[in-house]
Design an enzyme around this catalytic site. Sequence first.
Site, PDB file in Angstrom:
ATOM      1  N   SER A   1       0.888  -1.326  -0.011  1.00 22.28           N
ATOM      2  CA  SER A   1       0.055   0.065   0.027  1.00 22.28           C
ATOM      3  C   SER A   1       0.842   1.210  -0.099  1.00 22.28           C
ATOM      4  O   SER A   1       1.929   1.071   0.610  1.00 22.28           O
ATOM      5  CB  SER A   1      -0.970   0.065   1.154  1.00 22.28           C
ATOM      6  OG  SER A   1      -1.341   1.351   1.496  1.00 22.28           O
TER       7      SER A   1
ATOM      8  N   TYR B   1      -0.711  -0.026  10.304  1.00 17.16           N
ATOM      9  CA  TYR B   1      -1.036  -0.932   8.837  1.00 17.16           C
ATOM     10  C   TYR B   1       0.066  -0.420   7.759  1.00 17.16           C
ATOM     11  O   TYR B   1       0.578  -1.652   7.250  1.00 17.16           O
ATOM     12  CB  TYR B   1      -2.303   0.036   8.328  1.00 17.16           C
ATOM     13  CG  TYR B   1      -2.565  -0.593   6.887  1.00 17.16           C
ATOM     14  CD1 TYR B   1      -3.286  -2.092   6.785  1.00 17.16           C
ATOM     15  CD2 TYR B   1      -2.410   0.004   5.814  1.00 17.16           C
ATOM     16  CE1 TYR B   1      -3.568  -2.563   5.458  1.00 17.16           C
ATOM     17  CE2 TYR B   1      -2.896  -0.427   4.409  1.00 17.16           C
ATOM     18  CZ  TYR B   1      -3.530  -1.855   4.626  1.00 17.16           C
ATOM     19  OH  TYR B   1      -3.667  -2.008   2.970  1.00 17.16           O
TER      20      TYR B   1
ATOM     21  N   LYS C   1       2.513  -3.352   6.565  1.00 18.44           N
ATOM     22  CA  LYS C   1       2.743  -3.648   4.795  1.00 18.44           C
ATOM     23  C   LYS C   1       4.444  -3.526   4.431  1.00 18.44           C
ATOM     24  O   LYS C   1       4.906  -4.289   3.854  1.00 18.44           O
ATOM     25  CB  LYS C   1       2.052  -2.793   4.271  1.00 18.44           C
ATOM     26  CG  LYS C   1       0.485  -2.808   4.021  1.00 18.44           C
ATOM     27  CD  LYS C   1       0.108  -4.121   3.414  1.00 18.44           C
ATOM     28  CE  LYS C   1      -1.257  -4.444   3.199  1.00 18.44           C
ATOM     29  NZ  LYS C   1      -1.543  -5.820   2.586  1.00 18.44           N
TER      30      LYS C   1
END
Lengths: 324, 324
Positions: free
Chosen positions: B123, B147, B151
């Site tokens: 991402s 998050y 990632k």
Amino acid sequence: MNVLIIGGAGMVGRKLAERLAKDGALGGTPIRAMTLFDVVAGEAPAAAKFPVKIASGDLSVPGEAAKIVADRPNVIFHLAAIVSGEAEQDFDKGYRINLDGTRYLLEAIRQAGNRPRVVFTSSIAVFGAPFPEAIGDEFFTTPLTSYGTQKAIGELLLADYTRKGFLDGIGIRLPTICVRPGKPNKAASGFFSNIIREPLAGHEAVLPVAETVLHWHASPRSAVGFLLHAATIEGSRVGPRRNLTMPGLAVTVGQQIEALRKVAGEKVVARIRREPDPAIVKIVEGWPRNFDASRARSLGFKAESTFEEIIRIHIEDELGGAIS
Amino acid sequence: MNVLIIGGAGMVGRKLAERLAKDGALGGTPIRAMTLFDVVAGEAPAAAKFPVKIASGDLSVPGEAAKIVADRPNVIFHLAAIVSGEAEQDFDKGYRINLDGTRYLLEAIRQAGNRPRVVFTSSIAVFGAPFPEAIGDEFFTTPLTSYGTQKAIGELLLADYTRKGFLDGIGIRLPTICVRPGKPNKAASGFFSNIIREPLAGHEAVLPVAETVLHWHASPRSAVGFLLHAATIEGSRVGPRRNLTMPGLAVTVGQQIEALRKVAGEKVVARIRREPDPAIVKIVEGWPRNFDASRARSLGFKAESTFEEIIRIHIEDELGGAIS
């Protein structure tokens, strides 16, 4: 203040412990107690003005990290790691110690709840070739070893745990430490120190690469200085980008030898024997060689500016000022 | 060829499965079987020319990953993740699913021993402000969310497992997918799609930020295209730097609205209601907004070049060509 050094039996850990013992304080605050933790029992520095506890264990065993932070140290230095070569040979062990061990530690600190300053030693091995002329502070981390991968992951975890307020971390990417005291070792980078230390001690040293090889150095004394500064710097000055490339000195092997000649003379330099080793040549080609460490310098981290200085520090700190 | 989609019940996973069912092949090789795995049971695409197995489970439970790769798929798409907001609210769950789950998967693939192509969706959340005008391929990853941290760690692991020859990974950093089909959701980024999808369907949409906000978009059709290209590209063309920022389109919200006016007229645009939301304004300020994705483009990854095209794709793929 209560200080914990994880990896306290290693070369940098011992030097840090000695310095703290001598200073008796960190950032102006008296040290009340210090623990040196490592996989093997270390040695307490002589003449510490505070109690020093020696502890040993395996950080990658669940529950171990909780024990070593149970007395809620205010400053934790996390220097422990499986080194590059071993992490590359034993994939599982490298991830277990360098990744799981670090994660257990950060999690134990979070659970202890006292939000200590955590100084994490990362490495320039987080970078992988090809490189720009000088690697800047915003260059991406694409490691070419498992060790570098594990250090890069440690940096990310340290920053996230800091951002969430679970601890107050500073990650420092150390240059190659030169001149490393002690016996010649089999690390591929060993020759950078061997070619200075051994001739100064009257012994022959082998140079396995060309004199044109450029590399990034700082003295053990600078390494301790980085750690102390990282332990005391205001977090707000650093901001959310918690991992810093430390300053260092980019010199070629030829420049190292010239500096040795200036400091110790031709007789000492003549003890260097050239014996090219294609395996080491190849490994060294993939290493970063030069950095623009502006950010760390602007935050007050300092390193040597000439290789003569690095040699003189070795002579002062390790040889009592004398050359063989 | 045997294909596994982890996260096969999500929006992108479903579209990918539909496309593979329709094509019957991947990179010219007929698909023999496909498994859609997710935390909830998904739906098999209609009219697949090959058997489709639906499986559900929790990748973060030890042993689960070994089961789902036991039949040694040739291509594995790993799209599963706890999304940004939830990973931020529930720190432990985010790390368990997004980090441990991914690590268990990579390890199970290593143990299975067949070295499949693994396509990992990363991402643009791996990047954290402040940013340059356009984020280049060598910009560092300093995520500002858990998050994004998870990632970025997944990317590092993918590259290291690839380097060691345990699997053949390609990581792709997806732009914001726009226009997202379905109901408006509570994701902070939801409005980028809402302001197009809802007016086209005859409904009002709320715009919580200024029209000057710049953001990075690609259509769901492009996302599927990225995945298919990542599944079939020669690894040697990519080299050791296995994680790629996907191409996209940088447009302001004002440009999105202008494109909607051109495609669907003033009546549709009039359904956008401006209602600034300071909380969303603040979140959006920290997001990356523009990239120079030269590397992925040179490797053949393609995205839309106008926002009108993105809107027309939505009308074709989701609305059967009709506007309310």
